[in-house]
Scaffold this motif. Structure first.
Motif, short mmCIF file in Angstrom:
data_model
loop_
_atom_site.label_atom_id
_atom_site.label_comp_id
_atom_site.label_asym_id
_atom_site.label_seq_id
_atom_site.Cartn_x
_atom_site.Cartn_y
_atom_site.Cartn_z
N PHE A 43 -46.41 -32.66 53.81
CA PHE A 43 -46.50 -32.09 55.15
C PHE A 43 -47.77 -32.52 55.88
CE2 PHE A 43 -43.12 -29.44 53.73
CZ PHE A 43 -42.48 -28.98 54.88
N VAL A 44 -47.60 -32.60 57.20
CA VAL A 44 -48.72 -32.69 58.14
C VAL A 44 -48.75 -31.35 58.86
CG1 VAL A 44 -49.73 -33.93 60.08
CG2 VAL A 44 -48.20 -35.13 58.49
N GLU B 241 -46.77 -29.09 49.72
CA GLU B 241 -48.04 -29.81 49.75
C GLU B 241 -48.36 -30.20 51.19
OE1 GLU B 241 -50.18 -33.97 48.27
OE2 GLU B 241 -48.04 -33.63 47.90
N VAL B 242 -49.49 -29.72 51.69
CA VAL B 242 -50.00 -30.14 52.99
C VAL B 242 -51.11 -31.16 52.73
CG1 VAL B 242 -51.07 -29.46 55.17
CG2 VAL B 242 -49.43 -27.93 54.05
N PHE C 191 -52.07 -36.15 67.20
CA PHE C 191 -52.41 -36.79 65.93
C PHE C 191 -51.36 -36.47 64.88
CE2 PHE C 191 -56.07 -37.46 62.65
CZ PHE C 191 -55.57 -38.72 62.38
N MET C 192 -50.86 -35.24 64.89
CA MET C 192 -49.80 -34.86 63.96
C MET C 192 -48.57 -35.75 64.16
SD MET C 192 -47.92 -31.14 63.50
CE MET C 192 -49.46 -30.36 63.06
N ALA C 193 -48.18 -35.94 65.42
CA ALA C 193 -47.01 -36.76 65.72
C ALA C 193 -47.22 -38.20 65.28
CB ALA C 193 -46.70 -36.70 67.21
N GLY D 225 -45.69 -37.95 56.44
CA GLY D 225 -45.33 -36.57 56.16
C GLY D 225 -44.41 -36.05 57.23
N ILE D 226 -43.95 -34.81 57.03
CA ILE D 226 -43.15 -34.16 58.05
C ILE D 226 -43.94 -32.97 58.59
CG2 ILE D 226 -41.05 -34.85 56.82
CD1 ILE D 226 -40.66 -31.90 56.09
#
Length: 299
Positions: A188-189, A213-214, A223-225, A233-234
């Motif tokens: 994950f993000v 898990e992050v 930044f996430m995108a 990650g998703i």
């Protein structure tokens, strides 16, 4: 006091003088005069930098409060004469969707051109504190269901579920629905641990009895995108916000985390500009305080 605040914010006498629209010698003279009156140096000056002394650190908050009070007094006088002026400081999470904030700000500006509008983006918990301390007049937040900001007044604006945001071509991108157990195997993000934007997802995974898990903790949606696009990650984002990311596939989640968007303002009497902004939103700021988790607030 205005000169002291300018030097403290710029750490430079020349830039402070430009900001205050005076010559540097006049600014330096007035600060030196104030230091003599106070009997203490406010700044340590070297050829390379300027920094506050302990006395300056003690003086600065009171100076800011005095300047704010003077500006508020001028705004109140103008309001009594039928003119709204002064400052309107707004804070908002990057994913606010309950209102079209840029459009509302444009509408407010056209109605009240004498008001200086500032906008600050930040995390919900930071915005609550800044509204509580008076640094911001208005805040737009996103909080987990059941979590109420303390020490402020507010209204619930909207609530909705988060969805899974995937990279183009991700094996799960074609699914109609997923659940948190299926997503738990993914990397994950997400936002930093402990923030309101992260808590809503952490609570949902805990309630589902699964761990995740992050690997990437970031503070901005952009930044996430970018990390998601690279397949690192998703993510989990509000369903109402994903139209801003049309290139990223989204999938609804059966046991999805949920969030509530809130509008908050100070418990103290709002400034004329803040009162006018709340009126534009249809919020009667002088009503008895309404719990911010009331599901019947304006949307």
């Amino acid at each position: 006091m205005r000169y002291v605040v300018a030097v403290a914010e710029t750490s430079n006498f020349t830039r402070a003088a430009e900001q205050c629209r005076v010559v540097q010698s006049a600014l330096s003279h007035q600060i030196a005069r104030l230091e003599r009156e106070l009997g203490a140096k406010l700044f340590d000056r070297t050829s390379r930098r300027v920094r506050l002394t302990p006395a300056g650190e003690a003086f600065l908050p009171a100076a800011r409060q005095a300047l704010d009070a003077a500006e508020r007094a001028r705004a109140e006088v103008a309001a009594a004469a039928g003119e709204i002026r002064g400052r309107l400081a707004i804070g908002a999470i990057p994913t606010v969707t309950a209102i079209d904030l840029p459009t509302v700000l444009k509408d407010f500006h056209l109605r009240h051109r004498q008001v200086r509008i500032t906008l600050r983006s930040g995390a919900s918990e930071e915005l609550v504190e800044q509204v509580r301390q008076g640094g911001l007049d208005i805040g737009f937040l996103g909080l987990p269901v059941g979590l109420r900001p303390r020490g402020v007044r507010g209204r619930e604006l909207a609530r909705g579920d988060l969805v899974a945001v995937l990279a183009p071509g991700h094996p799960l991108a074609g699914e109609d629905h997923l659940d948190l157990h299926q997503l738990s195997a993914e990397t994950f993000v997400d936002f930093p641990a402990g923030t309101a934007a992260r808590i809503q997802s952490d609570q949902a995974f805990t309630a589902a009895g699964v761990r995740r898990e992050v690997a990437f903790e970031v503070t901005t949606v952009d930044f996430m995108a970018r990390l998601i696009r690279q397949g690192l990650g998703i993510g989990m984002m509000p369903a109402s916000f994903t139209s801003e990311l049309p290139d990223l596939p989204t999938v609804r989640v059966r046991d999805a985390p949920a969030r509530v968007e809130h509008l908050i303002w100070s418990r103290l009497r709002p400034s004329p500009a803040a009162a006018a902004f709340l009126a534009l939103l249809g919020v009667p700021h002088d009503d008895p305080e309404e719990p911010v988790d009331n599901p019947h607030g304006p949307s």
